[in-house]
Design a protein around this motif. Structure first.
Motif, PDB file in Angstrom:
ATOM      1  N   GLY A 295      31.854  70.329  23.257  1.00 59.80           N
ATOM      2  CA  GLY A 295      32.322  69.123  22.558  1.00 59.80           C
ATOM      3  C   GLY A 295      31.831  69.032  21.133  1.00 59.80           C
ATOM      4  O   GLY A 295      31.911  67.969  20.517  1.00 59.80           O
ATOM      5  N   LEU A 296      31.344  70.149  20.593  1.00 60.12           N
ATOM      6  CA  LEU A 296      30.748  70.152  19.255  1.00 60.12           C
ATOM      7  C   LEU A 296      31.400  71.215  18.376  1.00 60.12           C
ATOM      8  O   LEU A 296      31.928  72.215  18.862  1.00 60.12           O
ATOM      9  CB  LEU A 296      29.239  70.420  19.341  1.00 60.12           C
ATOM     10  N   ALA A 297      31.353  70.985  17.066  1.00 56.90           N
ATOM     11  CA  ALA A 297      31.814  71.969  16.085  1.00 56.90           C
ATOM     12  C   ALA A 297      30.972  71.810  14.834  1.00 56.90           C
ATOM     13  O   ALA A 297      30.428  70.722  14.565  1.00 56.90           O
ATOM     14  CB  ALA A 297      33.290  71.774  15.770  1.00 56.90           C
ATOM     15  N   ARG A 298      30.836  72.892  14.109  1.00 53.57           N
ATOM     16  CA  ARG A 298      30.116  72.816  12.830  1.00 53.57           C
ATOM     17  C   ARG A 298      31.162  72.704  11.715  1.00 53.57           C
ATOM     18  O   ARG A 298      31.947  73.627  11.510  1.00 53.57           O
ATOM     19  CB  ARG A 298      29.208  74.034  12.647  1.00 53.57           C
ATOM     20  N   GLU A 299      31.152  71.563  11.027  1.00 53.48           N
ATOM     21  CA  GLU A 299      32.169  71.297  10.011  1.00 53.48           C
ATOM     22  C   GLU A 299      31.507  70.796   8.734  1.00 53.48           C
ATOM     23  O   GLU A 299      30.423  70.194   8.772  1.00 53.48           O
ATOM     24  CB  GLU A 299      33.167  70.248  10.521  1.00 53.48           C
ATOM     25  N   PRO A 300      32.158  71.026   7.586  1.00 51.78           N
ATOM     26  CA  PRO A 300      31.593  70.555   6.316  1.00 51.78           C
ATOM     27  C   PRO A 300      31.681  69.038   6.198  1.00 51.78           C
ATOM     28  O   PRO A 300      32.661  68.428   6.626  1.00 51.78           O
ATOM     29  CB  PRO A 300      32.459  71.251   5.260  1.00 51.78           C
ATOM     30  N   ARG A 301      30.650  68.456   5.649  1.00 48.72           N
ATOM     31  CA  ARG A 301      30.624  67.024   5.389  1.00 48.72           C
ATOM     32  C   ARG A 301      30.089  66.795   3.979  1.00 48.72           C
ATOM     33  O   ARG A 301      29.213  67.498   3.495  1.00 48.72           O
ATOM     34  CB  ARG A 301      29.709  66.297   6.396  1.00 48.72           C
ATOM     35  N   TYR A 302      30.604  65.770   3.327  1.00 50.30           N
ATOM     36  CA  TYR A 302      30.199  65.452   1.962  1.00 50.30           C
ATOM     37  C   TYR A 302      29.489  64.113   1.953  1.00 50.30           C
ATOM     38  O   TYR A 302      29.990  63.141   2.503  1.00 50.30           O
ATOM     39  CB  TYR A 302      31.436  65.407   1.058  1.00 50.30           C
ATOM     40  N   ASP A 303      28.301  64.082   1.341  1.00 52.41           N
ATOM     41  CA  ASP A 303      27.538  62.846   1.216  1.00 52.41           C
ATOM     42  C   ASP A 303      27.755  62.302  -0.187  1.00 52.41           C
ATOM     43  O   ASP A 303      27.230  62.833  -1.158  1.00 52.41           O
ATOM     44  CB  ASP A 303      26.053  63.139   1.448  1.00 52.41           C
ATOM     45  N   PRO A 304      28.548  61.233  -0.348  1.00 59.05           N
ATOM     46  CA  PRO A 304      28.832  60.731  -1.693  1.00 59.05           C
ATOM     47  C   PRO A 304      27.615  60.174  -2.402  1.00 59.05           C
ATOM     48  O   PRO A 304      27.584  60.099  -3.626  1.00 59.05           O
ATOM     49  CB  PRO A 304      29.882  59.629  -1.436  1.00 59.05           C
ATOM     50  N   ASN A 305      26.568  59.773  -1.664  1.00 61.10           N
ATOM     51  CA  ASN A 305      25.361  59.253  -2.313  1.00 61.10           C
ATOM     52  C   ASN A 305      24.563  60.356  -2.997  1.00 61.10           C
ATOM     53  O   ASN A 305      23.966  60.137  -4.045  1.00 61.10           O
ATOM     54  CB  ASN A 305      24.478  58.543  -1.281  1.00 61.10           C
ATOM     55  N   SER A 306      24.563  61.528  -2.389  1.00 63.40           N
ATOM     56  CA  SER A 306      23.774  62.621  -2.962  1.00 63.40           C
ATOM     57  C   SER A 306      24.612  63.574  -3.776  1.00 63.40           C
ATOM     58  O   SER A 306      24.109  64.267  -4.653  1.00 63.40           O
ATOM     59  CB  SER A 306      23.083  63.400  -1.839  1.00 63.40           C
ATOM     60  N   GLY A 307      25.900  63.625  -3.498  1.00 62.17           N
ATOM     61  CA  GLY A 307      26.737  64.600  -4.164  1.00 62.17           C
ATOM     62  C   GLY A 307      26.623  65.987  -3.569  1.00 62.17           C
ATOM     63  O   GLY A 307      27.139  66.943  -4.125  1.00 62.17           O
ATOM     64  N   PHE A 308      25.949  66.128  -2.410  1.00 59.41           N
ATOM     65  CA  PHE A 308      25.730  67.432  -1.808  1.00 59.41           C
ATOM     66  C   PHE A 308      26.632  67.582  -0.578  1.00 59.41           C
ATOM     67  O   PHE A 308      26.853  66.636   0.166  1.00 59.41           O
ATOM     68  CB  PHE A 308      24.275  67.614  -1.362  1.00 59.41           C
ATOM     69  N   SER A 309      27.108  68.798  -0.352  1.00 56.14           N
ATOM     70  CA  SER A 309      27.864  69.120   0.865  1.00 56.14           C
ATOM     71  C   SER A 309      26.969  69.896   1.814  1.00 56.14           C
ATOM     72  O   SER A 309      26.071  70.603   1.380  1.00 56.14           O
ATOM     73  CB  SER A 309      29.086  69.968   0.531  1.00 56.14           C
ATOM     74  N   ARG A 310      27.227  69.764   3.096  1.00 58.26           N
ATOM     75  CA  ARG A 310      26.476  70.544   4.063  1.00 58.26           C
ATOM     76  C   ARG A 310      27.308  70.702   5.332  1.00 58.26           C
ATOM     77  O   ARG A 310      28.238  69.922   5.580  1.00 58.26           O
ATOM     78  CB  ARG A 310      25.149  69.861   4.406  1.00 58.26           C
ATOM     79  N   LEU A 311      27.000  71.723   6.102  1.00 57.82           N
ATOM     80  CA  LEU A 311      27.646  71.922   7.392  1.00 57.82           C
ATOM     81  C   LEU A 311      26.886  71.126   8.441  1.00 57.82           C
ATOM     82  O   LEU A 311      25.688  71.313   8.611  1.00 57.82           O
ATOM     83  CB  LEU A 311      27.669  73.398   7.768  1.00 57.82           C
ATOM     84  N   ASP A 312      27.586  70.233   9.121  1.00 58.95           N
ATOM     85  CA  ASP A 312      26.958  69.416  10.151  1.00 58.95           C
ATOM     86  C   ASP A 312      27.571  69.743  11.506  1.00 58.95           C
ATOM     87  O   ASP A 312      28.773  70.058  11.601  1.00 58.95           O
ATOM     88  CB  ASP A 312      27.184  67.920   9.874  1.00 58.95           C
TER      89      ASP A 312
END
Length: 841
Positions: A295-312
């Motif tokens: 039930g899980l996947a690793r997908e990119p997410r963008y944090d608008p507060n930090s301006g950084f992207s990461r795989l969650d």
């Protein structure tokens, strides 16, 4: 060769051909196993409208692209590269004979950018649209733009198993066809985790249960390569004891290993396939009868507060869960075990990447296209696009007007993220270019270093590169993964070929060499050591970052961070490299400045003039300066208001009311075209309306109430101000002959005007039949009817109804309480008064 009619979609193929003959766009829904990926392109090859041109089919994943091309070629009795071929990153299997090209998303975008006419292409098919990858959405938007402006004969087909077909058909203005699938019943059960049980141990139990209780192969869906490795290690003993093959399937595997997984076992051994969501669609795994879904996947997410992207690691959507379960019913009745509680509810559909990732690549593509007025399924978020364009300006890809620069076009041709492209193009030295290829390969890959007991992972990028250099010398460090280094070395070689770099990567480099290159990829994350804390680094983008206590970088005057984790106070530096200031000054001369600045000191509530040395957003040195420059003072005071908010200004009641009147009239009478005086609009335009009012002032409190009023009204000419006063008067003459105040209000929470309020004693309205109106009669005033003592009696917007229905009751109650005031039986004809009755009456 498998005949077309062996697939469920066969019966729909005539309708697909007929629809595309009559309409240039089509939305095709077909469940897994229907055969859409491999049968639709083949069925369209002899369509008259194709006129011997090429069919391009976009396949989001490399594994699926290869597999689809190989299957279609096999159906034709040919090798890949003849009628059917594929193009993916670093691999090209097409020829002059190829008429069906299966391409991955980035390849399609390059094709469209390089040749918008697509003269040799007759149809573009978008497979697995539901995956909503950013590059896929962009490719579809570009293809629609080409079709609308250049090629009305181009056919576009959007295909998927689990998309919202009705919505997509409306967006594309296209017919919609649906195919039946070929599947057997799948029984679904939830396999509960034990208390505090790690995912890999729950998976192991589920696999053992499946092998013992059901026939066939087992397909396990896991978030990523890391989790696959953990489960594979746990299943090693089981595989040996039960004669079961445990195989991995993910996008980073060599082609040969991927092909092995996609073929049935020759010796009939049972198989357990540990896969990422690459196995969700478009690839067929023969023999699978059981699916185990994390039930899980690793997908990119963008944090608008930090301006950084990461795989969650995130929960999948219900549509993905259904598609994964369906993999168990492709050959016979199957079973699906879900490793999450039955009570857990999933989102219906997968969220599009465009809504949750960093958008620099998209912004650069749109700048190169020359327009962002494209038909996207979901429009890119405004804030994320603004941040992306700011980054591209720092990288030199966009000019001040946000048009693409020659460097930006060269970056686009590289075919990678703009950050990496900027770095790869930052040097003309062949050896440095080879080193840049190493850095690009390291940044794109998973971390090759393992965490060591007691010390974790080093935060120095140099440690990764040194491990790579050691691997090339025949020695793999104990803390490094040999397979990861092998993949990084191969990727670096691909980059050298792409850039036509003939130099070999160096065996050793100076301490700052990696950071000097990395600074061109992350100019916003260049940091300078804080004056009072050696672990803290102000960054060029104005943020603050902090090293860990055991960092290998403590003491470095300059660093550049390529991996940051946002936290509430400071971002944590996960990976970085030192930078040479001499090289910074050589490569980024315009980012260094030495000038007088004036800023607002909130603690002192005053302006401060300083001589400031900066690198971009980092203050390197600041010393008191002399007299405050008036122009700088006006700007500094304006910036102070931008920071402190509009409440820092000297609002008086009459001006607050004037602003409310204008805002109300904007809503009531839009034809007046009055300016927007909402907080956001005023803050966004401070330089235009407020800054001139600060001319000659050096203190915030030097701005008077009159100054603020003149500034706020400066954008409205005299005649329009007169109309405002007439249409939304501040006072009104009531029947008693007295002037009474009208109060206006605009509710920002619901972004709507409130009805104007007139508070007046009831006796002052005798003789008035109807409620007063403002805004040229469009808006009724709310009457707050008061007792002779000024207490509320009634609130109404219908005075006539009040006199008829409510007044008799009010009169009965009030007459005894206020006997000295008139309470006539007929208020319609009574004389209005603001006084009590004369003595003796």
């Amino acid at each position: 060769m498998t005949p077309h009619d062996a697939f469920p979609i066969a019966s729909l193929l005539p309708d697909i051909r007929r629809s595309l003959a009559e309409h240039p766009r089509l939305v095709l829904e077909a469940p897994p196993g229907a055969g859409k990926t491999t049968q639709v392109p083949l069925a369209l090859l002899d369509a008259p409208w194709l006129d011997r041109r090429t069919i391009v089919m976009l396949e989001p994943r490399r594994v699926a692209a290869r597999a689809a091309a190989q299957f279609m070629a096999k159906q034709l009795g040919e090798a890949v590269g003849e009628t059917v071929g594929y193009r993916i990153r670093f691999e090209n299997r097409i020829s002059a004979k190829t008429r069906i090209e299966v391409v991955t998303e980035g390849i399609l975008t390059r094709m469209l950018q390089d040749d918008p006419m697509l003269e040799t292409v007759g149809a573009v098919l978008f497979d697995e649209c539901h995956e909503r990858h950013l590059a896929g959405d962009l490719g579809l938007a570009l293809a629609l733009d080409v079709q609308a402006g250049l090629r009305d004969d181009l056919r576009i087909v959007a295909m998927s198993a689990t998309l919202d077909g009705d919505r997509l058909a409306k967006v594309l203005d296209a017919p919609r066809l649906s195919s039946a699938g070929r599947s057997f019943p799948v029984r679904i059960a939830h396999f509960a985790a034990r208390r505090d049980e790690a995912l890999e141990h729950q998976v192991k139990r589920a696999v053992e249960h499946a092998l013992a209780g059901h026939p066939g192969d087992v397909l396990v869906f896991l978030p990523g390569q890391r989790e696959i490795g953990k489960v594979q290690a746990l299943l090693a003993d089981l595989a040996a004891a039960a004669a079961v093959d445990v195989l991995a399937l993910h996008g980073e595997l060599p082609v040969e290993q991927q092909s092995r997984v996609l073929q049935p076992a020759e010796d009939g051994r049972r198989r357990v396939v540990l896969a990422t969501n690459v196995a969700e669609s478009s690839v067929t795994l023969p023999g699978v009868r059981v699916v185990i879904d994390s039930g899980l996947a690793r997908e990119p997410r963008y944090d608008p507060n930090s301006g950084f992207s990461r795989l969650d690691v995130v929960s999948i959507a219900q549509s993905s869960a259904d598609q994964r379960a369906g993999r168990a019913g492709r050959v016979a009745e199957g079973w699906a075990y879900r490793l999450w509680p039955e009570s857990q509810r999933l989102e219906p559909q997968r969220r599009p990447e465009i809504a949750q990732v960093e958008l620099a690549s998209l912004a650069l593509e749109l700048a190169a296209w020359g327009s962002d007025a494209l038909r996207f399924i979901d429009a890119p978020p405004t804030g994320a696009m603004g941040a992306a364009r700011d980054l591209l300006q720092r990288l030199g890809a966009l000019d001040a007007g946000r048009a693409i620069t020659p460097l930006g076009r060269r970056m686009l041709a590289i075919g990678t993220h703009p950050r990496l492209a900027a770095m790869l193009l930052s040097t003309d030295d062949d050896v440095e270019t080879a080193l840049a290829c190493d850095v690009a390969a390291l940044l794109e890959a998973r971390d090759p270093l393992r965490a060591t007991p007691g010390s974790g992972r080093s935060d120095a990028l140099a440690a990764r590169w040194q491990a790579l250099a050691a691997f090339r010398g025949g020695r793999t460090p104990a803390e490094a993964s040999r397979s990861s280094l092998q993949a990084i070395d191969a990727a670096a070689a691909q980059w050298r070929r792409r850039l036509r770099c003939t130099a070999k990567p160096p065996a050793s480099v100076p301490a700052h060499a990696l950071g000097d290159l990395l600074a061109h990829a992350f100019p916003d994350r260049i940091g300078h050591r804080h004056g009072s804390d050696v672990r803290r680094y102000p960054l060029a983008n104005g943020r603050m970052a902090q090293l860990f206590d055991d960092s290998a970088l403590i003491g470095e005057p300059w660093i550049v961070a390529c991996d940051l984790r946002f936290e509430a106070k400071d971002a944590k530096v996960l990976r970085a490299a030192p930078v040479d200031e001499v090289r910074l000054r050589r490569d980024f001369p315009t980012r260094f400045s030495d000038r007088d600045e004036v800023r607002w000191d909130d603690g002192r509530r005053a302006l401060v003039a300083e001589r400031v040395q900066r690198f971009d957003g980092i203050v390197l040195d600041a010393r008191p300066a002399g007299r405050v420059d008036p122009a700088q003072a006006a700007q500094a005071l304006t910036d102070a208001v931008r920071t402190l908010g509009l409440d820092a200004l000297p609002w008086r009641e009459s001006l607050t009311q004037w602003r409310a009147r204008v805002r109300c009239l904007c809503a009531w009478m839009p034809e007046l075209a009055l300016p927007d005086l909402a907080d956001d609009a005023l803050l966004a335009s401070l330089d235009a309306w407020l800054k001139p009012a600060f001319a000659g002032k050096t203190r915030l409190d030097a701005l008077s109430e009159d100054d603020l009023g003149d500034a706020l009204k400066s954008g409205i000419d005299w005649s329009l101000r007169q109309r405002i006063d007439a249409l939304a008067p501040t006072r009104i003459v009531v029947p008693s002959g007295m002037e009474r105040k009208i109060e206006y209000a605009y509710d920002a929470a619901i972004d709507a005007p409130q009805p104007p309020v007139l508070a007046v004693k009831l006796q002052e309205l005798f003789g008035l039949a109807d409620t007063p109106h403002v805004a040229d009669g469009r808006v009724a005033v709310v009457l707050h009817l008061l007792s002779p003592g000024g207490k509320p009696l009634q609130i109404t917007r219908d005075l006539r109804s009040f006199w008829e229905r409510t007044y008799p009751e009010v009169k009965k109650e009030m007459k005894g309480r206020y006997p000295k005031h008139p309470w006539p039986d007929d208020p319609w004809s009574a004389t209005a008064t603001h006084r009590a009755k004369p003595r003796g009456t």
